[in-house]
Design a protein around this motif. Structure first.
Motif, mmCIF file in Angstrom:
data_model
loop_
_atom_site.group_PDB
_atom_site.id
_atom_site.type_symbol
_atom_site.label_atom_id
_atom_site.label_comp_id
_atom_site.label_asym_id
_atom_site.label_seq_id
_atom_site.Cartn_x
_atom_site.Cartn_y
_atom_site.Cartn_z
ATOM 1 N N PRO A 115 0.838 -1.194 0.000
ATOM 2 C CA PRO A 115 0.000 0.000 0.000
ATOM 3 C C PRO A 115 0.875 1.247 0.000
ATOM 4 N N MET A 116 0.265 2.386 -0.314
ATOM 5 C CA MET A 116 1.010 3.650 -0.349
ATOM 6 C C MET A 116 1.427 4.023 1.085
ATOM 7 N N PRO A 117 2.717 4.308 1.334
ATOM 8 C CA PRO A 117 3.139 4.725 2.674
ATOM 9 C C PRO A 117 2.441 6.019 3.080
ATOM 10 N N ILE A 118 1.977 6.079 4.353
ATOM 11 C CA ILE A 118 1.196 7.246 4.776
ATOM 12 C C ILE A 118 2.091 8.415 5.180
ATOM 13 N N ASP A 119 3.342 8.171 5.494
ATOM 14 C CA ASP A 119 4.244 9.274 5.810
ATOM 15 C C ASP A 119 5.659 8.919 5.337
ATOM 16 N N MET A 136 15.414 9.189 -10.110
ATOM 17 C CA MET A 136 14.999 8.147 -11.049
ATOM 18 C C MET A 136 14.899 6.789 -10.350
ATOM 19 N N ARG A 137 15.890 6.459 -9.502
ATOM 20 C CA ARG A 137 15.885 5.157 -8.831
ATOM 21 C C ARG A 137 14.745 5.045 -7.824
ATOM 22 N N VAL A 138 14.494 6.123 -7.087
ATOM 23 C CA VAL A 138 13.397 6.088 -6.115
ATOM 24 C C VAL A 138 12.057 5.932 -6.832
ATOM 25 N N LYS A 139 11.890 6.650 -7.946
ATOM 26 C CA LYS A 139 10.648 6.534 -8.727
ATOM 27 C C LYS A 139 10.433 5.112 -9.210
ATOM 28 N N GLN A 140 11.493 4.501 -9.732
ATOM 29 C CA GLN A 140 11.367 3.142 -10.263
ATOM 30 C C GLN A 140 10.984 2.158 -9.162
ATOM 31 N N CYS A 141 11.615 2.288 -7.997
ATOM 32 C CA CYS A 141 11.302 1.376 -6.903
ATOM 33 C C CYS A 141 9.864 1.556 -6.417
ATOM 34 N N LEU A 142 9.430 2.799 -6.236
ATOM 35 C CA LEU A 142 8.071 3.044 -5.744
ATOM 36 C C LEU A 142 7.019 2.611 -6.748
ATOM 37 N N LYS A 143 7.325 2.774 -8.045
ATOM 38 C CA LYS A 143 6.408 2.315 -9.087
ATOM 39 C C LYS A 143 6.251 0.793 -9.024
ATOM 40 N N ALA A 144 7.397 0.116 -8.813
ATOM 41 C CA ALA A 144 7.352 -1.346 -8.756
ATOM 42 C C ALA A 144 6.637 -1.852 -7.506
ATOM 43 N N TRP A 145 6.801 -1.149 -6.378
ATOM 44 C CA TRP A 145 6.252 -1.644 -5.117
ATOM 45 C C TRP A 145 4.800 -1.234 -4.865
ATOM 46 N N THR A 146 4.393 -0.057 -5.381
ATOM 47 C CA THR A 146 3.029 0.439 -5.095
ATOM 48 C C THR A 146 2.126 0.421 -6.320
ATOM 49 N N VAL A 160 10.468 18.493 2.589
ATOM 50 C CA VAL A 160 9.728 19.759 2.517
ATOM 51 C C VAL A 160 8.230 19.506 2.579
ATOM 52 N N ASP A 161 7.764 18.521 1.780
ATOM 53 C CA ASP A 161 6.330 18.205 1.771
ATOM 54 C C ASP A 161 6.159 16.740 1.368
ATOM 55 N N TYR A 162 5.198 16.077 2.000
ATOM 56 C CA TYR A 162 4.942 14.673 1.673
ATOM 57 C C TYR A 162 3.437 14.431 1.593
ATOM 58 N N LYS A 163 3.032 13.822 0.484
ATOM 59 C CA LYS A 163 1.692 13.285 0.313
ATOM 60 C C LYS A 163 1.860 11.938 -0.381
ATOM 61 N N PRO A 164 1.029 10.965 -0.080
ATOM 62 C CA PRO A 164 1.149 9.689 -0.790
ATOM 63 C C PRO A 164 1.095 9.897 -2.304
ATOM 64 N N GLY A 165 2.208 9.571 -2.970
ATOM 65 C CA GLY A 165 2.308 9.759 -4.418
ATOM 66 C C GLY A 165 3.054 11.010 -4.816
ATOM 67 N N SER A 166 3.405 11.887 -3.850
ATOM 68 C CA SER A 166 4.097 13.140 -4.175
ATOM 69 C C SER A 166 5.038 13.496 -3.028
ATOM 70 N N ILE A 167 6.321 13.801 -3.382
ATOM 71 C CA ILE A 167 7.339 14.151 -2.397
ATOM 72 C C ILE A 167 8.094 15.380 -2.900
ATOM 73 N N ASP A 186 2.600 5.876 -10.189
ATOM 74 C CA ASP A 186 3.670 6.791 -10.583
ATOM 75 C C ASP A 186 3.789 7.899 -9.539
ATOM 76 N N TRP A 187 4.982 8.059 -8.986
ATOM 77 C CA TRP A 187 5.221 9.055 -7.946
ATOM 78 C C TRP A 187 5.869 10.302 -8.541
ATOM 79 N N GLN A 188 5.493 11.452 -7.988
ATOM 80 C CA GLN A 188 6.096 12.719 -8.371
ATOM 81 C C GLN A 188 7.104 13.114 -7.293
#
Length: 555
Positions: free
Chosen positions: A447-451, A499-509, A478-485, A512-514
């Motif tokens: 699931p999407m991490p809440i924080d 790029m690496r963080v995006k790829q990992c989060l896309k694979a795990w959740t 600075v700011d965190y929302k599920p799907g946006s950092i 697409d994360w911003q």
């Protein structure tokens, strides 16, 4: 009383070719026409710089040019500086023999300190004894220490009118910019192969020896544009052959494999004829060829064929014979660019393996076997296109070279399937390799991490310790929302971090994360800093407890 027998004259001491035929004027200096033209115009117009820096690879004439410039400035056969020093006056002779009192040569490799430069600074005040100019030639000037360069700067910028500096170096990048800006720079280029071959042919004739054209080509190729290296090799070859220099003798002397055999070896490997390839390699090894040199030759062939494919005019190289040109053209037309680039990478890695292996020949054989087995693999782009088109992947997963009972595909683009590998099995194995990283089915793994702390914990749970440490130690939120950092980063954050963080989060959740990096808004403390502060706070609170105080007082 009988007269004493006349003493026998000692034969003149032999002088190596590199010293015997050292250029004494600009006319005999080969391959540096641009520099000679510039100096000629400068002398004719009286626009002589007070400092020169000569740079280039070993053996192209840096020190020789420095001495010729010294002659040109101090030749007494002319009223002033000349581009054609006579070579007969006392100044020219003494400069050529490195014994002129006003032309001081210093080797910066052995005299690197401030004290050595201080001697020069103190002596520049005095006028020359017998020459027109007092000239300081500093060889390998890049070896001077930083303090020595700094001590020389003022004198180099405003030397007396009677002083000229000539620097020579093979490492121009190591010279401080402050020194380069005070000098007129000349880059001595490598001498072209055809010019070097013609020069060697003239010297062979002067020495009364004989040399094959193929032998001179081998020497020119081994010298890599260095005149001194080529003369040293020619000297050795003449002694090796007793006055006759043949191609086979030079090849044996240098430990080289036959060029035609190297081309045949490369063709056999790329065709997958591993048995023939190993036989060819072993025969070259038995003939005295170094396995590392053979692989270097294969690398050179790979590079040449790649250039032939991109720029066909490369085939007109002077060092390439007509038979090699024809064979190379045929191979270049049949081999694809992916095969050549893959061969380059594998051979480049193999050269290092051969140098450190206990048995170089065994390591070289393993490199050729590996290359032969890889020669029939499709390019990744072709594999992806095949899969995207909905068809099966090329059936190459278990095919082997001809010598091992398999097939060949690098030449001609056709395959004959090996009997031990069925089409569906090869297709299935290729599809497994080509699976997309984001293909995890219809349901996300997590699931999407809440924080933000939960997000870092996710990276630790998925065994991505490097990214987890970066997120924890070097990223300020600075700011965190599920799907946006939105974060601040530091200099220790890797450039491909986002790029690496995006790829990992896309694979795990499955989303697409911003991820944005900003410098305008100050971020919070890093998680590591918060953790340290939290631990410190707990420790301070514990220290205030009466029981703890009592224990500390007692013990």
């Amino acid at each position: 009383m009988s007269e004493s027998a006349p003493q026998k004259e000692k034969p003149a001491e032999y002088q190596v070719l590199a010293r015997k035929y050292r250029p004494s004027d600009f006319d005999s200096l080969i391959g540096q026409e641009a520099m000679v033209r510039t100096l000629s115009n400068a002398i004719d117009t009286g626009r002589l710089a007070h400092a020169f820096v000569l740079t280039g690879v070993r053996g192209v004439g840096k020190t020789t040019t420095a001495r010729i410039i010294a002659k040109a400035l101090n030749c007494t056969a002319h009223d002033g500086p000349t581009i054609n020093p006579c070579g007969e006056c006392e100044n020219c002779k003494s400069i050529a023999e490195s014994r002129h009192v006003d032309v001081l040569e210093m080797d910066a490799a052995s005299r690197t300190g401030v004290d050595d430069i201080r001697e020069i600074i103190e002596s520049v005040r005095y006028a020359p004894v017998s020459a027109r100019y007092k000239i300081y030639i500093i060889d390998e000037v890049h070896m001077l220490s930083k303090n020595a360069f700094n001590a020389l700067l003022k004198t180099l910028e405003e030397p007396p009118e009677h002083v000229k500096f000539i620097f020579a170096t093979t490492e121009i990048r190591k010279l401080p910019v402050t020194v380069l800006s005070r000098c007129q720079r000349f880059d001595l280029k490598r001498v072209e192969a055809d010019v070097l071959i013609a020069h060697l042919a003239k010297l062979v004739e002067k020495e009364g020896a004989k040399a094959d054209e193929g032998a001179l080509k081998l020497i020119a190729r081994a010298a890599e544009g260095s005149v001194r290296d080529s003369l040293s090799l020619l000297d050795q070859a003449i002694a090796h052959g007793g006055g006759e220099v043949s191609e086979s003798q030079v090849r044996d002397m240098l430990g080289l494999a036959d060029r035609a055999q190297v081309l045949d070896l490369f063709e056999q490997v790329m065709k997958g004829e591993i048995k023939d390839a190993l036989t060819t390699l072993r025969s070259q090894y038995d003939a005295g060829a170094d396995p590392a040199v053979v692989l270097n030759d294969l690398l050179e062939v790979t590079h040449w064929l790649t250039r032939l494919k991109v720029t066909p005019e490369t085939g007109t190289d002077t060092l390439v014979s007509e038979a090699e040109r024809k064979q190379g053209g045929d191979m270049a037309s049949q081999l694809g660019m992916p095969h050549l680039t893959r061969a380059w990478q594998m051979l480049l890695k193999g050269v290092g393996e051969v140098k450190v292996a206990p048995s170089p020949i065994a390591a070289a054989e393993m490199v050729l076997i590996r290359l032969a087995y890889a020669s029939n693999l499709p390019a990744p782009a072709d594999l992806v296109k095949k899969l995207q088109a909905g068809g099966g992947a090329p059936a190459v997963g278990g095919s082997a070279p001809v010598g091992a009972g398999g097939n060949v595909t690098a030449f001609g683009g056709q395959q004959v399937q090996a009997g031990t590998q069925s089409g569906p099995t090869a297709q299935h194995s290729a599809q497994v390799v080509a699976l997309r990283a984001d293909d995890h089915g219809d349901h996300p793994m997590h699931p999407m991490p809440i924080d933000f702390e939960k997000l870092v914990a996710l990276f630790e749970a998925e065994r991505e310790p490097t990214l987890a440490v970066v997120l924890k130690d070097h990223v300020r939120l600075v700011d965190y929302k599920p799907g946006s950092i939105t974060v601040n980063t530091t200099r220790r954050t890797p450039p491909d971090f986002v790029m690496r963080v995006k790829q990992c989060l896309k694979a795990w959740t499955g989303e697409d994360w911003q991820i944005s990096i900003t410098k305008e808004v100050e971020g919070d403390d890093t998680l590591r800093t918060k953790e340290i502060k939290r631990d410190k706070k707990r420790r301070d609170e514990a220290m205030q407890e009466p029981i703890v105080k009592a224990l500390l007082t007692a013990f």
